[in-house]
Design an enzyme around this catalytic site. Structure first.
Site, PDB file in Angstrom:
ATOM      1  N   ASP A 405       0.861  -1.182   0.000  1.00  0.00           N
ATOM      2  CA  ASP A 405       0.000   0.000   0.000  1.00  0.00           C
ATOM      3  C   ASP A 405       0.901   1.237   0.000  1.00  0.00           C
ATOM      4  OD1 ASP A 405      -2.350   1.423   0.070  1.00  0.00           O
ATOM      5  OD2 ASP A 405      -2.760   1.068   2.185  1.00  0.00           O
ATOM      6  N   GLU A 408       2.513   4.806  -4.239  1.00  0.00           N
ATOM      7  CA  GLU A 408       2.452   5.660  -5.438  1.00  0.00           C
ATOM      8  C   GLU A 408       3.767   6.384  -5.744  1.00  0.00           C
ATOM      9  OE1 GLU A 408      -1.124   4.196  -4.389  1.00  0.00           O
ATOM     10  OE2 GLU A 408       0.033   5.495  -3.058  1.00  0.00           O
ATOM     11  N   ASP A 483      -8.713   3.695  -2.617  1.00  0.00           N
ATOM     12  CA  ASP A 483      -9.597   4.145  -1.533  1.00  0.00           C
ATOM     13  C   ASP A 483     -10.879   4.758  -2.084  1.00  0.00           C
ATOM     14  OD1 ASP A 483      -7.685   3.283   0.224  1.00  0.00           O
ATOM     15  OD2 ASP A 483      -6.847   5.262   0.604  1.00  0.00           O
TER      16      ASP A 483
END
Length: 799
Positions: A405, A408, A483
């Site tokens: 997670d 990015e 999300d």
């Protein structure tokens, strides 16, 4: 950011006339008198690469996206020097390069235009950062449609849209919001019943404009790097997708349990809470194969540690969960807490594994643990170190999967939500700034994680899931859409995103069921479950700050609906596993938008909702509250309503009545759908027979079933079972021919064949061309028969 419009900026430069060319086997080089070089490489008859440089020579040719194990080759390659242009011809297409200005056009062999430059290649010097802003504009015809580009939260057909690619932690994103978590700079064009694809392999921030700025111009551009793109010819969309998936690579088979239902929340802790959740699934008999631990399982959010207060004996807990059929999946983020007492930090510091700013110091950023340094996963030595860190989690504790997670990469308390752009990266020996490496950071983290989990899981198969990804990440990891929010609009978005990712090479994807942010109503959760069981990755996940989001957090009706649809998923596991096999063997997407299924029918070009699950099941979710039905488009062919077994002819829009505990699901006539008995987790039961739902059709239809040991690598040694059922339906007879490949012997001994839609009463049966003494009256009454799995031909005859 580029603030000037892409096509009208006065600083743009263009290639001038070609002054020389040369050929080297499958590559052609065209030099202009203002130092531009175009390299055209024919990889296959339908796959051509175009690479431009403005400095007279090419930099090192390196890509994280391309699968270097793929074989290339062509059947024909001719070159001709015409008066105004050069022409390259393969057995599929012709490519013309204009001598005056290097503009390109591509035709099929009947001289129909497939793709042609408008302004073509042009560029702008980037004096702020160095290098070029590289641009390409193509002419677009009226009626042309565009698809692909990964996880974009917008309508399926991208005509009229402008898209930005810059991997971003976009919490609670909304419809049409740009950019999102993933970067897949690949699109499919469709016009005049012909498809082509463009893959712009450039890792800088990229943009695509599909006739938004100018009605008949499609363009793509990047803030740096090369104009480097691949043209893929169809003419069918399936050909384009398969070729692109071959180019960027396919995963290995996941363990079958990874295709089961998964449960997650931020966060399940302490151990007693985890056990309470898993026990409730077993009590309610809702199948579940995996339980996830979010960041709170760690000691102060330090990766590769356990909070001993919450989880005093992780190895024991993980084993006890495993004994009850639950595989444990844990989260691992890229941020490594700056803490001199923390061994992972010490190792990274000692070996100089963390990312640095341009002027030397380590890059610092705040994430969950506080101030962190971040490994440079573009360095192969760092990836190897990172892979080794999984030894304790996987080999010793027994964790079965890892969830990446925040990659990015996401950074808190800074306006751009990520690394400063001057951060330096190794880029596998091609040093660069974060401007170039940003979009592949998450991919390389997933790659390193994959190799670590695979090493320590062996001889079992690894399971990895990542939030951020670049084209080709499917080789290492599954993914989810990030999300999202508990709204009906987000249910619509999830449906489109997973379809779009599927035709963008990333098949193993799903969404957070029920929405990550905010609280879904029971009805919304039920409708989301009904859709998500038809997604390759199936996981409920929520932020936890709004209350519980397990199935039993709602009323008994929702619990029953959840059980019904999760049961259906577990019954369809052999069908889903077969879909996955075809994805990795043939590059066939597991979910197919209607336009993929039938591009010749213009009614499919703007459909968003309906999709084909595998090859033979049509699904249409309910996307509005209080619905008692919906309008949907049924594509060509004959389809059976799954719930009623009523036969309907396709090629039309129609109203479908539904109940709260149903969504429109149809099965293609002639299909043979394999089913397992309902299990609470994969491998819970041994069973004696495989159920085959056979849907009658007048004519011939083929169906396939792939099976193996459900984990491990024996399938690569030929120990698999691949069944082909050819069903021939006539007015008063059905012939089922079975062909088997592979050396794997399944545990069951029989097939239970459910006969659906049979238009006649059975009077006699031949098995392997010999009459068998079946009780035909009983078969006609019950609607099924049981035959040994070794049969080759089954012949059912009416009066």
């Amino acid at each position: 950011m580029i603030t000037n419009t892409e096509l009208e900026y006065k600083g743009d430069l263009y290639p001038t006339k070609i002054v020389s060319f040369e050929k080297n086997v499958d590559s052609f080089y065209f030099h202009t008198d203002n130092n531009v070089v175009l390299k055209v490489t024919v990889l296959r008859d339908s796959l051509i690469r175009f690479r431009f440089t403005t400095k007279g020579y090419f930099s090192n040719d390196f890509s994280y996206a391309i699968d270097t194990t793929q074989l290339h080759g062509y059947n024909a390659l001719e070159f001709s020097d015409e008066v105004d242009y050069y022409q390259i011809t393969t057995s599929k297409v012709k490519c013309k390069i204009q001598k005056a200005d290097l503009r390109l056009s591509i035709y099929d062999l009947s001289d129909a235009v497939l793709l042609e430059d408008e302004l073509g290649f042009h560029w702008e010097e980037s004096y702020e950062f160095g290098g070029n802003i590289v641009k390409m504009s193509k002419a677009s015809k009226d009626g042309e449609s565009f698809y692909g580009l990964g996880d974009k939260a917008t309508q399926m057909n991208l005509k009229g849209k402008r898209i930005e690619n810059f991997a971003t932690d976009q919490y609670a994103f909304q419809k049409d919001q740009e950019p999102l978590y993933k970067v897949v700079p690949f699109y499919i064009g469709l016009q005049n019943k012909q498809s082509y694809g463009i893959f712009f392999d450039n890792t800088f921030r990229t943009f695509f404009d599909f006739c938004q700025e100018r009605r008949n111009v499609t363009s793509f551009w990047s803030e740096g790097g090369e104009m480097n793109y691949y043209f893929i010819y169809g003419p069918k969309m399936e050909d384009v997708v398969t070729t692109y998936t071959d180019l960027t690579g396919k995963p290995e088979l996941p363990p079958l349990w990874a295709l089961g239902y998964h449960q997650c929340k931020w966060s399940y802790f302490p151990e007693s809470n985890v056990k309470e959740i898993t026990a409730k699934f077993r009590e309610l008999k809702i199948p579940c194969d995996a339980i996830y631990l979010d960041i709170d399982y760690m000691e102060g959010f330090r990766c590769f540690t356990w909070n001993k207060e919450y989880f005093p004996d992780p190895k024991r807990m993980v084993k006890e969960l495993s004994d009850d059929g639950f595989k444990t999946v844990v989260i691992i983020d890229p941020g490594i807490k700056i803490d001199k007492e923390y061994s992972v930090y010490q190792e990274g510091l000692k070996n100089d594994y963390f990312c640095k700013r341009a002027d030397g110091p380590y890059m610092k950023g705040k994430v969950w643990p506080g101030e962190c340094n971040f490994p440079d996963y573009t360095n192969p030595e760092v990836r190897e170190w990172w892979a080794g860190l999984f030894k304790e989690l996987i080999a010793e504790v027994g964790v079965k999967g890892v969830w990446n997670d925040m990659n990015e990469p996401a950074v808190m308390e800074v306006p751009n939500k990520t690394f400063p752009l001057d951060v330096r990266h190794d880029y596998d020996g091609n040093p660069c700034s974060h401007r170039k490496a940003h979009n592949i950071y998450g991919m390389q983290m997933a790659r390193a994680t994959y190799h670590g989990v695979k090493k320590y899981t062996y001889p079992k198969r690894p399971f990895i899931i990542t939030r951020s990804a670049y084209a080709g990440t499917q080789r290492y990891s599954s993914s989810w859409t990030g999300d999202n929010v508990a709204t009906w609009e987000h249910l619509w978005i999830a449906n489109i995103q997973v379809q779009r990712l599927s035709i963008s090479g990333m098949g193993f994807t799903g969404s957070d069921i029920g929405g990550f942010a905010e609280q879904p109503s029971g009805e919304l959760y039920a409708r989301w479950i009904q859709l998500a069981v038809f997604h390759p990755f199936c996981r409920t996940h929520s932020s936890g700050d709004h209350g519980d989001q397990e199935p039993w957090a709602f009323d008994t009706e929702v619990i029953d609906i959840t059980r019904k649809f999760v049961n259906l998923r577990y019954q369809l596991l052999p069908y889903l596993y077969t879909m996955f096999w075809q994805y990795i063997e043939e590059g066939v997407p597991m979910l197919k938008p209607l336009v993929y299924y039938d591009q010749d029918d213009t009614q499919t070009h703007y459909r968003n909702d309906e999709f084909i699950f595998g090859n033979q099941i049509l699904v249409c979710p309910i996307l509005e509250p209080n619905s008692v039905g919906r309008r949907m488009y049924l594509p060509k062919g004959e389809w059976y309503n799954y719930w009623t077994n009523r036969l309907v002819c396709g090629g039309k829009e129609m109203w479908i009545d539904t109940k709260y505990d149903e969504i429109p699901v149809f099965v293609k006539a002639g299909a043979v759908i394999p089913k397992y008995p309902v299990q609470q987790y994969v491998e819970e039961l041994d069973f004696d027979e495989l159920t085959l739902d056979l849907y009658y059709k007048e004519g011939i239809e083929k169906s396939v079933v792939y099976e193996d040991a459900q984990d491990g690598y024996d399938y690569k040694k030929g120990r698999f079972s691949f069944l082909t059922f050819q069903v021939t339906g006539k007015e008063k007879e059905v012939i089922i021919q079975l062909h088997k490949e592979g050396k794997f012997e399944t545990n069951y001994s029989d097939y239970k064949i459910n006969l659906i839609g049979l238009p006649f009463r059975i009077k006699s049966i031949q098995l392997n061309n010999e009459h068998e003494d079946f009780n035909c009256d009983e078969i006609n009454t019950n609607g099924f028969l049981i035959v040994p799995k070794e049969f080759h031909v089954l012949h059912l005859m009416g009066a």
